[in-house]
Design an enzyme around this catalytic site. Structure first.
Site, PDB file in Angstrom:
ATOM      1  N   ASP A   6      66.707  38.473 -18.630  1.00  0.00           N
ATOM      2  CA  ASP A   6      68.052  38.751 -19.119  1.00  0.00           C
ATOM      3  C   ASP A   6      68.151  38.186 -20.534  1.00  0.00           C
ATOM      4  OD1 ASP A   6      70.840  39.538 -18.952  1.00  0.00           O
ATOM      5  OD2 ASP A   6      71.317  37.411 -18.751  1.00  0.00           O
ATOM      6  N   CYS A  69      69.982  42.691 -16.745  1.00  0.00           N
ATOM      7  CA  CYS A  69      70.923  42.815 -17.861  1.00  0.00           C
ATOM      8  C   CYS A  69      71.363  44.269 -17.926  1.00  0.00           C
ATOM      9  CB  CYS A  69      70.259  42.402 -19.166  1.00  0.00           C
ATOM     10  SG  CYS A  69      71.221  42.784 -20.645  1.00  0.00           S
ATOM     11  N   ASN A  70      72.653  44.510 -17.831  1.00  0.00           N
ATOM     12  CA  ASN A  70      73.157  45.884 -17.817  1.00  0.00           C
ATOM     13  C   ASN A  70      72.853  46.619 -19.119  1.00  0.00           C
ATOM     14  OD1 ASN A  70      75.030  46.492 -15.283  1.00  0.00           O
ATOM     15  ND2 ASN A  70      75.270  44.342 -15.815  1.00  0.00           N
ATOM     16  N   CYS A 174      78.484  43.187 -16.794  1.00  0.00           N
ATOM     17  CA  CYS A 174      77.547  42.308 -17.500  1.00  0.00           C
ATOM     18  C   CYS A 174      77.220  41.175 -16.547  1.00  0.00           C
ATOM     19  CB  CYS A 174      78.175  41.767 -18.786  1.00  0.00           C
ATOM     20  SG  CYS A 174      77.226  40.448 -19.584  1.00  0.00           S
ATOM     21  N   THR A 175      75.949  40.805 -16.443  1.00  0.00           N
ATOM     22  CA  THR A 175      75.567  39.792 -15.455  1.00  0.00           C
ATOM     23  C   THR A 175      76.081  38.407 -15.797  1.00  0.00           C
ATOM     24  OG1 THR A 175      73.414  39.554 -16.572  1.00  0.00           O
ATOM     25  CG2 THR A 175      73.527  41.047 -14.680  1.00  0.00           C
TER      26      THR A 175
END
Length: 242
Positions: A6, A69-70, A174-175
């Site tokens: 990420d 991660c988006n 979002c993470t």
């Protein structure tokens, strides 16, 4: 070994869900805080960055890669899957899940600029838009969470998110955002949260079976691209919560 990466420690929210279902594997988590935030990078730059991370994880022995991660998932996954002969699992905003479970409710989608401008997000939005959905670009929020600046986070939520009070669902695109789920709930009131972690777990299980990845003793390694001990300590602190 399973490699996870990420733009920082945000992906720990995905990793926590993975560990609940798949505890008996070796994991290497790569926190790319030196390039945080990903949401502000252009496509070419981000593809170049993630390419080097995947190379590194494979060199360290990763047999499966999880993009936690988006933004990186939306922009880079297709290029990475073409370039590397290894299973690459990508997270995506849980718009479909919110639609399936609560399609007639007011839904707020929070995400970064990079995610919202991606073709993948547009496809999801067009397919699962219930015409009661609000999209909001959270400029700078992931970076505040990464830096753990609580006062600025609270101020941001009051100034930018509280105005959406009354929505029923919140898609955390979002993470990093699940880390401050309680703060978001304080700003919005009672809401149901949706994120892409469970989808990642489901897909990872399938890939593990398909690739005959054997269970072993749990082993977790953490690497931060800026060699930050603070990031490492916070990673394990969040990982141990709940």
């Amino acid at each position: 070994m399973i490699g996870i990466f990420d733009s920082g420690i945000g992906g720990v929210t995905v990793f926590k869900e993975i560990l609940k279902s798949l505890p008996n594997y070796q994991y290497l988590y790569y926190s790319d805080s030196i390039n945080n935030p990903y949401g502000d990078k252009n496509n070419e730059e981000l593809i170049s960055i993630t390419r080097e991370i995947v190379k590194y994880l494979i060199k360290r022995g990763a047999k499966i890669i999880v993009i936690a991660c988006n933004t990186a998932s939306a922009i880079c996954k297709d290029d990475l899957r073409i370039e590397f002969d290894i299973p690459i699992i990508a997270i995506e905003p849980a718009i479909k899940l919110a639609y399936d479970l609560s399609y007639d409710k007011k839904t707020l989608v929070l995400a970064t600029k990079g995610t919202l401008e991606s073709n993948k997000f547009r496809e999801l939005y067009q397919k699962y838009n219930n015409y009661n959905m609000t999209i909001y670009e959270c400029v700078g929020l992931a970076d505040l969470i990464e830096k753990n600046e609580e006062d600025k986070i609270n101020e941001y939520l009051i100034n930018n998110i509280k105005k959406f009070r009354g929505v029923n669902n919140v898609v955390l695109g979002c993470t990093h955002y699940p880390i401050i789920k309680d703060k978001i709930k304080s700003a919005l009131g009672q809401v149901d949260f949706y994120d892409g972690s469970l989808g990642v777990v489901k897909q990872l299980k399938k890939v593990i079976i398909a690739n005959n990845l054997e269970e072993t003793k749990l082993d977790i390694k953490f690497i931060d691209s800026s060699n930050s001990k603070i990031k490492e300590d916070r990673f394990y602190e969040i990982l141990k919560e709940d």
